[in-house]
Scaffold this active site. Structure first.
Site, short mmCIF file in Angstrom:
data_model
loop_
_atom_site.label_atom_id
_atom_site.label_comp_id
_atom_site.label_asym_id
_atom_site.label_seq_id
_atom_site.Cartn_x
_atom_site.Cartn_y
_atom_site.Cartn_z
N HIS A 222 41.37 51.87 51.57
CA HIS A 222 40.29 50.94 51.90
C HIS A 222 40.68 49.89 52.94
CE1 HIS A 222 37.98 52.90 48.92
NE2 HIS A 222 38.21 52.13 47.88
N HIS B 222 30.75 49.67 48.87
CA HIS B 222 31.47 49.88 47.62
C HIS B 222 30.80 49.19 46.43
CE1 HIS B 222 35.00 50.65 45.09
NE2 HIS B 222 35.49 51.39 46.06
N GLU C 161 30.11 56.27 47.30
CA GLU C 161 30.53 55.76 48.60
C GLU C 161 30.32 56.84 49.64
OE1 GLU C 161 34.68 54.44 47.85
OE2 GLU C 161 34.02 54.55 45.77
C1 BGC Z 1 38.61 54.77 44.92
C2 BGC Z 1 39.32 54.53 43.62
C3 BGC Z 1 39.72 53.09 43.57
C4 BGC Z 1 38.49 52.24 43.71
C5 BGC Z 1 38.80 50.77 43.68
C6 BGC Z 1 37.41 53.89 44.98
O1 BGC Z 1 36.77 54.04 46.18
O2 BGC Z 1 38.22 56.10 45.06
O3 BGC Z 1 40.45 55.36 43.51
O4 BGC Z 1 40.38 52.81 42.37
O5 BGC Z 1 37.85 52.54 44.90
O6 BGC Z 1 39.83 50.49 44.50
#
Ligand code: BGC
Length: 381
Positions: free
Chosen positions: A133, A207, A346
């Site tokens: 991310h 998110h 997402e």
């Molecule tokens: C990911 C997860 C992660 C979460 C929060 C999601 O987009 O796929 O693995 O734990 O975000 O970070």
């Protein structure tokens, strides 16, 4: 103390024909001695429509802090997980990315490494040995500039951020704009645009964790989910795709028709062990290269009757069902966010695409424009 909840509604007459509905834009002020220089510039915008739906957006992380929608009786509830206070977003011990725009690269890049044109780049590593991310200070943790904009038939805000060359290790100055527009059909449209002065990977996504019963109202295992995806991208133990595009048929990953999220989640399947539940990218059914708006997912919450439908230009959708929530975080109404207390859908390109030659490319070239759209449509049945 910075409070995100108090937002006196200012009717902005310069909003022309949109002035019939109110757009609140309030500057948040700090009195709690927090050191973050940008506190004074943190704003909260409230988008409202004629059907009673409200969406709140802050320029910290371009976070959607609240989505209030009616159930089949017309009863309103906030269906987005999040906090009342900006400090909680900033200081959260766990980093759940509630409501944020994540990037430059939403999802993981193996070992934080990739090459473009023979040059290897090393990104910040923040998820075991991998990059997740956008890194340590991704787009979810920076202050964007926010302004109301005119979008016909909707109330809208536009957020902009310049991600500098080498920020979190990425090449190129990346100018990003994200627009949130709420129309009277209870559709929240998110438009992403970006340009760069050097080739760089870009994979922006939203998110928000949803609980269609209302944030803090237990887990989401009883929600029914349909994913318009005949295939998904299996991962290794570090949640990096193996490169395979596997059919969902005959596996717990088959959401091609509505089924409760919890129905198959405890099956003995290696992929469910790796993700600690569903935390996988699904390949949206569409012709290769087609980037028209396509249905990605439909979610029905049987008790309230609330329905969420997601359409997108993206080729994939990461379905993450809040496996890492554990009840320690308390949200806006003071209730604990229990394990699987929210789900994320997402819309994005596949994880680790810069290292996966068979996946659609995520490299934005200099002189080209990155453009992506997703619509979150709320209704009842
Ligand atoms: C990911 C997860 C992660 C979460 C929060 C999601 O987009 O796929 O693995 O734990 O975000 O970070």
């Amino acid at each position: 103390m910075i409070t995100l909840s108090a937002c006196p509604c200012l009717l902005r007459s310069w909003f022309g024909y949109l002035a019939l509905t109110a757009l609140c834009l309030t500057t948040m002020r700090s009195s709690s001695g927090q050191t973050m220089e940008d506190f004074d510039s943190i704003q909260l915008a409230t988008l409202k429509n004629s059907s009673g739906m409200t969406v709140k957006v802050t320029n910290y992380g371009a976070i959607v802090t609240s989505i209030v929608v009616p159930d089949r009786q017309g009863k309103l509830a906030d269906v987005a997980l999040g906090y009342n206070r900006i400090e909680d977003y900033i200081n959260a011990v766990d980093k759940p990315y509630f409501g944020a725009i994540v990037g430059r690269y939403g999802n993981r890049i193996a070992k934080g490494k990739f090459a473009i044109g023979g040059e290897t780049y090393s990104l910040a590593v923040n998820n075991g040995e991998n990059h997740l991310h956008g890194g340590v200070v991704g787009l979810d943790k920076v202050v964007w500039s926010l302004k109301p904009i005119v979008v016909p038939g909707a109330q809208a805000v536009q957020l902009s951020y310049l991600a500098k060359d080498k920020e979190e290790g990425y090449p190129g100055n990346l100018q990003i704009t994200v627009t949130y527009a709420l129309n009277n059909q209870n559709e929240l449209k998110v438009d992403y645009l970006a340009t760069t002065d050097k080739a760089t990977p870009v994979n922006l996504t939203q998110h928000t964790y949803f609980n269609l019963k209302g944030e803090g109202e237990g887990d989401i295992l009883d929600h029914q989910l349909m994913l318009n995806a005949n295939a998904y991208t299996p991962v290794d133990a570090g949640s990096i795709p193996t490169g395979e595009i596997a059919p969902v048929k005959g596996t717990p990953f088959d959401f091609t028709t509505l089924k409760p999220i919890g129905r198959d989640i405890d099956q003995a399947h290696e992929q469910l062990k790796f993700g600690m539940g569903f935390d996988h990218n699904f390949v949206i059914n569409r012709a290769p290269g087609d980037a028209s708006m396509q249905l990605a997912a439909r979610v029905v919450e049987p008790k309230s009757g609330r329905v969420l439908e997601i359409t997108t230009t993206e080729p994939g959708v990461q379905f993450y069902c809040g496996n890492f929530l554990d009840g320690r975080l308390k949200g806006k109404s003071g209730k604990a966010y229990v394990k699987r207390g929210g789900f994320c859908l997402e819309t994005q390109h596949y994880p680790d695409s810069p290292n996966q030659p068979k996946f659609p490319s995520t490299i934005l070239e200099k002189g080209k424009a990155y453009s992506s759209s997703t619509v979150f449509k709320f209704s009842v049945q």
